[in-house]
Design a protein around this motif. Structure first.
Motif, PDB file in Angstrom:
ATOM      1  N   ALA A 140       0.820  -1.216   0.000  1.00 24.88           N
ATOM      2  CA  ALA A 140       0.000   0.000   0.000  1.00 24.88           C
ATOM      3  C   ALA A 140       0.852   1.264   0.000  1.00 24.88           C
ATOM      4  CB  ALA A 140      -0.964   0.017   1.190  1.00 24.88           C
ATOM      5  N   GLU A 141       1.942   1.196  -0.711  1.00 21.49           N
ATOM      6  CA  GLU A 141       2.854   2.342  -0.748  1.00 21.49           C
ATOM      7  C   GLU A 141       3.467   2.399  -2.132  1.00 21.49           C
ATOM      8  OE1 GLU A 141       4.165   4.936   1.475  1.00 21.49           O
ATOM      9  OE2 GLU A 141       4.562   5.312  -0.639  1.00 21.49           O
ATOM     10  N   ILE A 142       3.143   3.399  -2.901  1.00 19.72           N
ATOM     11  CA  ILE A 142       3.639   3.421  -4.281  1.00 19.72           C
ATOM     12  C   ILE A 142       4.486   4.636  -4.565  1.00 19.72           C
ATOM     13  CG2 ILE A 142       1.722   2.040  -5.131  1.00 19.72           C
ATOM     14  CD1 ILE A 142       0.642   4.649  -6.407  1.00 19.72           C
ATOM     15  N   ASN A 143       5.089   5.173  -3.564  1.00 20.94           N
ATOM     16  CA  ASN A 143       5.957   6.312  -3.834  1.00 20.94           C
ATOM     17  C   ASN A 143       7.105   5.975  -4.748  1.00 20.94           C
ATOM     18  OD1 ASN A 143       4.442   8.058  -2.401  1.00 20.94           O
ATOM     19  ND2 ASN A 143       5.740   8.110  -0.595  1.00 20.94           N
ATOM     20  N   TYR A 144       7.440   4.704  -4.862  1.00 24.32           N
ATOM     21  CA  TYR A 144       8.529   4.320  -5.740  1.00 24.32           C
ATOM     22  C   TYR A 144       8.054   4.012  -7.153  1.00 24.32           C
ATOM     23  CZ  TYR A 144      11.190   4.015  -1.454  1.00 24.32           C
ATOM     24  OH  TYR A 144      11.798   4.326  -0.266  1.00 24.32           O
ATOM     25  N   GLY A 145       6.762   4.001  -7.334  1.00 24.28           N
ATOM     26  CA  GLY A 145       6.241   3.687  -8.655  1.00 24.28           C
ATOM     27  C   GLY A 145       6.187   2.193  -8.877  1.00 24.28           C
ATOM     28  N   TYR A 146       5.334   1.811  -9.769  1.00 24.19           N
ATOM     29  CA  TYR A 146       5.207   0.393 -10.082  1.00 24.19           C
ATOM     30  C   TYR A 146       6.155   0.010 -11.206  1.00 24.19           C
ATOM     31  CZ  TYR A 146       0.209   1.370  -8.858  1.00 24.19           C
ATOM     32  OH  TYR A 146      -0.981   1.775  -8.310  1.00 24.19           O
ATOM     33  N   THR A 147       6.281  -1.313 -11.433  1.00 23.19           N
ATOM     34  CA  THR A 147       6.861  -1.848 -12.659  1.00 23.19           C
ATOM     35  C   THR A 147       5.721  -2.451 -13.459  1.00 23.19           C
ATOM     36  OG1 THR A 147       8.961  -2.351 -11.565  1.00 23.19           O
ATOM     37  CG2 THR A 147       8.506  -3.447 -13.650  1.00 23.19           C
ATOM     38  N   PHE A 148       5.540  -1.964 -14.674  1.00 20.49           N
ATOM     39  CA  PHE A 148       4.459  -2.445 -15.538  1.00 20.49           C
ATOM     40  C   PHE A 148       4.939  -3.534 -16.475  1.00 20.49           C
ATOM     41  CE2 PHE A 148       0.639   0.139 -15.125  1.00 20.49           C
ATOM     42  CZ  PHE A 148       1.075   1.210 -14.371  1.00 20.49           C
ATOM     43  N   GLY A 149       4.032  -4.444 -16.813  1.00 22.24           N
ATOM     44  CA  GLY A 149       4.259  -5.366 -17.910  1.00 22.24           C
ATOM     45  C   GLY A 149       3.949  -4.704 -19.234  1.00 22.24           C
ATOM     46  N   SER A 150       4.208  -5.432 -20.319  1.00 20.57           N
ATOM     47  CA  SER A 150       3.977  -4.880 -21.659  1.00 20.57           C
ATOM     48  C   SER A 150       2.512  -4.935 -22.074  1.00 20.57           C
ATOM     49  CB  SER A 150       4.817  -5.621 -22.694  1.00 20.57           C
ATOM     50  OG  SER A 150       6.196  -5.424 -22.435  1.00 20.57           O
ATOM     51  N   GLY A 151       1.714  -5.655 -21.299  1.00 18.80           N
ATOM     52  CA  GLY A 151       0.280  -5.660 -21.551  1.00 18.80           C
ATOM     53  C   GLY A 151      -0.189  -6.763 -22.477  1.00 18.80           C
ATOM     54  N   THR A 152      -1.489  -7.022 -22.406  1.00 20.41           N
ATOM     55  CA  THR A 152      -2.175  -7.905 -23.349  1.00 20.41           C
ATOM     56  C   THR A 152      -3.175  -7.058 -24.116  1.00 20.41           C
ATOM     57  OG1 THR A 152      -1.992  -9.903 -21.984  1.00 20.41           O
ATOM     58  CG2 THR A 152      -3.761  -9.837 -23.620  1.00 20.41           C
ATOM     59  N   ARG A 153      -3.032  -7.067 -25.438  1.00 18.04           N
ATOM     60  CA  ARG A 153      -3.993  -6.323 -26.267  1.00 18.04           C
ATOM     61  C   ARG A 153      -5.141  -7.255 -26.623  1.00 18.04           C
ATOM     62  NH1 ARG A 153      -3.994  -1.692 -29.051  1.00 18.04           N
ATOM     63  NH2 ARG A 153      -1.738  -1.402 -28.705  1.00 18.04           N
ATOM     64  N   LEU A 154      -6.320  -6.947 -26.095  1.00 14.66           N
ATOM     65  CA  LEU A 154      -7.519  -7.747 -26.357  1.00 14.66           C
ATOM     66  C   LEU A 154      -8.368  -7.041 -27.408  1.00 14.66           C
ATOM     67  CD1 LEU A 154      -9.552 -10.044 -25.689  1.00 14.66           C
ATOM     68  CD2 LEU A 154     -10.500  -8.521 -23.932  1.00 14.66           C
ATOM     69  N   THR A 155      -8.707  -7.784 -28.448  1.00 13.69           N
ATOM     70  CA  THR A 155      -9.616  -7.286 -29.485  1.00 13.69           C
ATOM     71  C   THR A 155     -10.811  -8.208 -29.544  1.00 13.69           C
ATOM     72  OG1 THR A 155      -7.745  -6.434 -30.767  1.00 13.69           O
ATOM     73  CG2 THR A 155      -9.851  -6.639 -31.903  1.00 13.69           C
ATOM     74  N   VAL A 156     -11.988  -7.649 -29.333  1.00 12.99           N
ATOM     75  CA  VAL A 156     -13.223  -8.435 -29.390  1.00 12.99           C
ATOM     76  C   VAL A 156     -13.923  -8.141 -30.712  1.00 12.99           C
ATOM     77  CG1 VAL A 156     -15.404  -8.961 -28.259  1.00 12.99           C
ATOM     78  CG2 VAL A 156     -13.405  -8.347 -26.889  1.00 12.99           C
ATOM     79  N   VAL A 157     -14.157  -9.201 -31.478  1.00 11.18           N
ATOM     80  CA  VAL A 157     -14.745  -9.012 -32.820  1.00 11.18           C
ATOM     81  C   VAL A 157     -16.149  -9.616 -32.881  1.00 11.18           C
ATOM     82  CG1 VAL A 157     -12.496  -8.915 -33.925  1.00 11.18           C
ATOM     83  CG2 VAL A 157     -13.664 -11.119 -33.663  1.00 11.18           C
TER      84      VAL A 157
END
Lengths: 112, 116
Positions: B99-116
């Motif tokens: 519960a402390e984010i003063n240092y910032g997070y490390t993000f992943g590159s993400g999943t791009r979801l496309t719903v067709v």
């Protein structure tokens, strides 16, 4: 509620030009402030941060100063490079809480 | 691992299909977050875990969205009966702090979801 507003892009500059991307915020108390950068095809990376008023965050030639009186955290760089082309996000985390609230992002394009 | 790993990198789903998105946080990171990033927008908070406990799910847009982290490491975001408005990049982030984010997070590159 908490919110972040940043200047709309795209911002197009020539190499070695001066960069400013404006960011203002709305929050109660003393949030922490961040700039994240997203290079093409990559994830968000923390660029710099400031956790209290008048703090200056700096990294890779970028800097931003936490201005409580104007609720701003503008990003600056004295001389941009083509490799700085990316999307820049201003964000805050509330004083009591751990979520990040992001602005909409500003696209920066640097031409050689 | 060295960073936050997300899989799959891309997912195309037919409307109505269920999907599961995986996040491997940095080893030992206590806090894990999911964000949704619509095209041209900044990321928006979905949910937060501290170890295996889901402490905040206020950002989940509907009861079709469900997240879990049963052993306090890997997390899965599940979307049932996908709709076109679910199309977005889903980002996972982790932090060593509680519960402390003063240092910032490390993000992943993400999943791009496309719903067709």
């Amino acid at each position: 509620g908490n919110s972040v507003t940043q200047m709309e892009g795209p911002v197009t500059l020539s190499e070695e030009a001066f960069l400013t991307i404006n960011c203002t915020y709305t929050a109660t108390g003393y949030p922490s402030l961040f700039w994240y950068v997203q290079y093409p095809g990559e994830g968000l990376q923390l660029l710099l941060k400031a956790t209290k008023a008048d703090d200056k965050g700096s990294n890779k030639g970028f800097e931003a100063t936490y201005r409580k009186e104007t609720t701003s955290f503008h990003l600056e760089k004295g001389s941009v490079q083509v490799s700085d082309s990316a999307v820049y996000f201003c964000a805050l985390s509330p004083q009591y809480g751990n979520k990040l609230v992001f602005g909409a992002g500003t696209i920066l394009r640097v031409k050689s | 691992g060295a960073g936050v790993s997300q899989s799959p990198r891309y997912k195309v789903a037919k409307r109505g299909q269920d999907v599961a998105l995986r996040c491997d946080p940095i080893s030992g990171h206590v806090s894990l977050f999911w964000y949704q990033q619509a095209l041209g927008q900044g990321p928006e908070f979905l949910t937060y875990f501290q170890n295996e406990a889901q402490l905040d799910k206020s950002g989940l847009p509907s009861d079709r969205f469900f997240a879990e982290r049963p052993e306090g490491s890997v997390s899965t975001l599940k979307i049932q009966r996908t709709q076109q408005e679910d199309s977005a990049v889903y980002l996972c982030a982790s932090s060593p702090m509680i519960a402390e984010i003063n240092y910032g997070y490390t993000f992943g590159s993400g999943t791009r979801l496309t719903v067709v």
